[in-house]
Design an enzyme around this catalytic site. Structure first.
Site, PDB file in Angstrom:
ATOM      1  N   GLU A   4      43.676  43.564  47.586  1.00  0.00           N
ATOM      2  CA  GLU A   4      43.100  44.183  48.797  1.00  0.00           C
ATOM      3  C   GLU A   4      43.992  43.910  50.007  1.00  0.00           C
ATOM      4  OE1 GLU A   4      38.843  43.669  49.153  1.00  0.00           O
ATOM      5  OE2 GLU A   4      38.957  43.984  51.326  1.00  0.00           O
ATOM      6  N   LYS A  26      30.753  38.551  49.744  1.00  0.00           N
ATOM      7  CA  LYS A  26      31.899  39.225  49.108  1.00  0.00           C
ATOM      8  C   LYS A  26      33.155  38.942  49.931  1.00  0.00           C
ATOM      9  CE  LYS A  26      34.795  42.829  48.201  1.00  0.00           C
ATOM     10  NZ  LYS A  26      36.025  43.159  48.932  1.00  0.00           N
ATOM     11  N   ASP A  73      39.410  29.770  36.641  1.00  0.00           N
ATOM     12  CA  ASP A  73      38.524  30.844  36.179  1.00  0.00           C
ATOM     13  C   ASP A  73      37.693  31.364  37.361  1.00  0.00           C
ATOM     14  OD1 ASP A  73      36.448  32.314  35.100  1.00  0.00           O
ATOM     15  OD2 ASP A  73      36.011  30.911  33.482  1.00  0.00           O
ATOM     16  N   HIS A 132      42.017  47.253  59.526  1.00  0.00           N
ATOM     17  CA  HIS A 132      42.247  47.710  58.149  1.00  0.00           C
ATOM     18  C   HIS A 132      43.163  48.924  58.078  1.00  0.00           C
ATOM     19  CE1 HIS A 132      38.766  45.883  55.642  1.00  0.00           C
ATOM     20  NE2 HIS A 132      39.444  44.984  56.299  1.00  0.00           N
TER      21      HIS A 132
HETATM   22  C1  MEV Z   1      35.758  43.612  52.829  1.00  0.00           C
HETATM   23  O1  MEV Z   1      36.452  43.392  51.620  1.00  0.00           O
HETATM   24  C2  MEV Z   1      35.005  42.372  53.250  1.00  0.00           C
HETATM   25  C3  MEV Z   1      34.072  42.543  54.446  1.00  0.00           C
HETATM   26  O2  MEV Z   1      33.174  43.625  54.204  1.00  0.00           O
HETATM   27  C4  MEV Z   1      33.325  41.247  54.595  1.00  0.00           C
HETATM   28  C5  MEV Z   1      32.156  41.299  55.584  1.00  0.00           C
HETATM   29  O3  MEV Z   1      31.621  42.372  55.838  1.00  0.00           O
HETATM   30  O4  MEV Z   1      31.798  40.201  56.048  1.00  0.00           O
HETATM   31  C6  MEV Z   1      34.822  42.890  55.694  1.00  0.00           C
END
Ligand code: MEV
Length: 438
Positions: free
Chosen positions: A88, A275, A291, A389
């Site tokens: 990413e 995430k 792992d 981004h």
């Molecule tokens: C993107 O990979 C991760 C985010 O969505 C995390 C978040 O929203 O805190 C930017």
């Protein structure tokens, strides 16, 4: 081989992102983060066909991921360059940017628990549960002795089975599940993640547990819910380091705290928040040869420990007005064993990070998770995530459109200014650029 010194001359790392990969390795050697043996290049970091064929069944080819390095990590007073394997685009930039602010604020402080792993033996059809439980408790010492006898080498190194817990899981008519008697074996696996050690010990005691309880074993296996192997990172950031464009430091702090509250109460947001944390954590876990599925599974279960899925991190206001961030999760990683000792890229990661123990590795990983979360939240509650981004996204689109060499940057630059940043625009821009070059 570890680098010879812990002191890092960071002056060699300025404008690091502008260097070529070879220049970056040279800079890391000059800074003292790698040794001169790494100057021979990174070709030797790939898995050979022979090695890969021994690692899995039905091997066909290796699947590459970019291995990058996050800068600016100051963890428990020590500087780290953090290897991260990830596809990413924005993750490493975000980790480095977050760590830079946190380093200015004194860095991360971590607390790492004892490293105790948990194994489970599930017993069913136990005729008398209270009696079985009391037999198990009476013979606790003998069970631990048998477990240790099944894996004497970990005991010789100072680890081994330390405790036994008994859990009774009631039958549930609605779910149509029977009663289980579950025996938890706690094991100090020292520097290893310990799956093999635990599974061997469990298999060594299963027949004895059946004998003591009169039940039948359903299975014996390590639990990836490593609640006895927790890592915590904390940082405290003064508001003057939080200002961003139109927002004052106080506003950024307060909005970030509200973002944390939102992720505490709403599972839809909590999953995305976590995430983002795992973007950083999994990338280091993967680079280190550990792992990442085990770490991810345990982390998300830990996020649900209250019965509701919540944010793994918290952001609060300190008495003096600073912003305080905290992240805790189970981190049962190893510094030896598995692919750590055989994958050349994992060995490289070990040299680059320069960690000596699994606890030190945990301290860096949990700090990366907190830095990642800090950067994501700060962007989300101010400019929004897309601004940062887009530049990286533009390069990916340019490559998808077929650009190579210098055309990638050219397409990306024009894409950022285009009304619609999408693949069709990227293709059209590439055609124009190539036509001009003809
Ligand atoms: C993107 O990979 C991760 C985010 O969505 C995390 C978040 O929203 O805190 C930017």
């Amino acid at each position: 081989m570890h680098k010879e010194t812990d002191t890092m001359d960071k002056t060699h790392l300025t404008k690091f992102y502008k260097k070529t990969p070879t220049e970056r390795i040279e800079a890391l050697v000059a800074a003292g983060a790698l040794t001169s043996t790494d100057l021979t290049g990174t070709d030797s970091l790939h898995l050979t066909d022979e090695l890969a064929d021994h690692m899995i069944e039905n091997y066909l080819a290796t699947y590459d991921l970019p291995l990058g390095s996050a800068l600016n990590f100051l963890v428990d007073e020590k500087d780290y360059i953090v290897p991260m394997a990830i596809e990413e685009p924005s993750v490493i930039a975000a980790a480095s940017a977050g760590a830079k602010v946190i380093a200015l604020a004194g860095g991360f402080k971590t607390t790492i628990s004892d490293r105790i792993m948990i194994g489970q033996v599930a017993l069913k059809d136990v005729p008398d549960l209270p009696l079985a439980k009391s037999h198990l408790l009476q013979h606790k010492k003998a069970i631990l002795k048998k477990a240790n006898a099944a894996h004497p080498s970990i005991v010789a190194r100072g680890g081994g089975a330390t405790n036994l817990l008994i859990r009774i899981i009631e039958a549930d008519d609605e779910a149509a599940t029977p009663e289980f008697l579950v025996v938890h074996l706690h094991v100090s696996t020292l520097e290893a993640m310990g799956a093999n050690i635990i599974n061997t010990m469990l298999e060594g005691i299963t027949a004895y547990l059946e004998e003591l309880t009169g039940g039948k074993a359903l299975m014996s296996i390590l639990s990836n819910y490593a609640t006895e192997c927790l890592a915590t990172a904390v940082c405290q950031i003064p508001v003057d380091l939080l200002k961003r464009n139109d927002y004052t430091g106080e506003e950024v702090r307060d909005r970030l705290i509200e973002a944390s509250q939102f992720a505490y109460v709403d599972p839809y947001r909590a999953v995305t928040n976590n995430k983002g944390i795992m973007n950083g954590i999994d990338a280091v876990v993967l680079a280190s040869g550990n792992d990442w599925r085990a770490i991810s599974a345990g982390a998300h279960a830990y996020a649900s420990r209250s019965g509701n899925y919540r944010s793994l991190s918290t952001w609060k206001k300190a008495d003096n007005g600073d912003l305080i961030g905290q992240l805790t999760l189970p981190l049962p990683v190893g510094s030896v064993g598995g692919s750590i000792s055989i994958h050349p890229a994992a060995q490289f990661s070990k040299r680059l990070l320069g960690y000596q123990t699994a606890k030190e590795l945990e301290a860096v990983i949990v700090s990366v998770g907190l830095a990642q979360n800090f950067s994501a939240l700060k962007a989300l509650v101010t400019d929004g995530i897309q601004k940062g981004h887009m530049g990286l996204q533009a390069r990916s689109l340019a490559i998808s459109a077929g650009a190579s060499g210098t055309a990638i940057e050219k397409v990306a630059e024009q894409l950022k200014l285009a009304k619609n940043m999408n693949l069709a625009t990227a293709k059209a821009l590439l055609q124009d650029i190539l036509a001009l070059e003809e």
